[in-house]
Design a protein around this motif. Structure first.
Motif, short mmCIF file in Angstrom:
data_model
loop_
_atom_site.label_atom_id
_atom_site.label_comp_id
_atom_site.label_asym_id
_atom_site.label_seq_id
_atom_site.Cartn_x
_atom_site.Cartn_y
_atom_site.Cartn_z
N SER A 245 0.83 -1.20 0.00
CA SER A 245 0.00 0.00 0.00
C SER A 245 0.87 1.26 0.00
O SER A 245 0.87 2.05 0.94
N ILE A 246 1.60 1.42 -1.09
CA ILE A 246 2.41 2.61 -1.31
C ILE A 246 1.95 3.20 -2.63
O ILE A 246 1.78 2.48 -3.61
N HIS A 247 1.71 4.51 -2.64
CA HIS A 247 1.07 5.16 -3.79
C HIS A 247 1.70 4.78 -5.13
O HIS A 247 1.00 4.39 -6.05
N LYS A 248 3.01 4.87 -5.26
CA LYS A 248 3.64 4.60 -6.56
C LYS A 248 3.52 3.12 -6.94
O LYS A 248 3.42 2.79 -8.11
N TYR A 249 3.47 2.22 -5.95
CA TYR A 249 3.29 0.80 -6.25
C TYR A 249 1.86 0.52 -6.70
O TYR A 249 1.63 -0.28 -7.60
N CYS A 250 0.91 1.21 -6.07
CA CYS A 250 -0.50 1.06 -6.48
C CYS A 250 -0.71 1.59 -7.89
O CYS A 250 -1.45 0.99 -8.68
N GLU A 251 -0.06 2.69 -8.22
CA GLU A 251 -0.14 3.23 -9.59
C GLU A 251 0.42 2.23 -10.59
O GLU A 251 -0.17 2.00 -11.65
#
Length: 61
Positions: free
Chosen positions: A28-34
């Protein structure tokens, strides 16, 4: 099955379809979710051209 920078992949059994599947869990890290959303889009595009679903990874929802 494995662990990487973005998360991990688990080998599971789908009781409904009676087959082994892989489930990808993204941190749940923004760049990983993107990045995961881009991967989902890419897999959906591939699936539209993979008649019979035998040539590439399938994404289910």
């Amino acid at each position: 099955m494995g662990e990487g920078t973005f998360g991990q992949v688990l080998e599971c059994f789908d009781n409904e379809k009676q087959e082994v599947v892989a489930i990808k869990i993204v941190r749940s890290i923004h760049k990983y979710c993107e990045a995961a959303m881009i991967e989902i889009d890419f897999l959906q595009r591939l699936a539209r051209h993979d008649i019979g679903g035998i040539r590439c990874v399938q994404i289910w929802n």
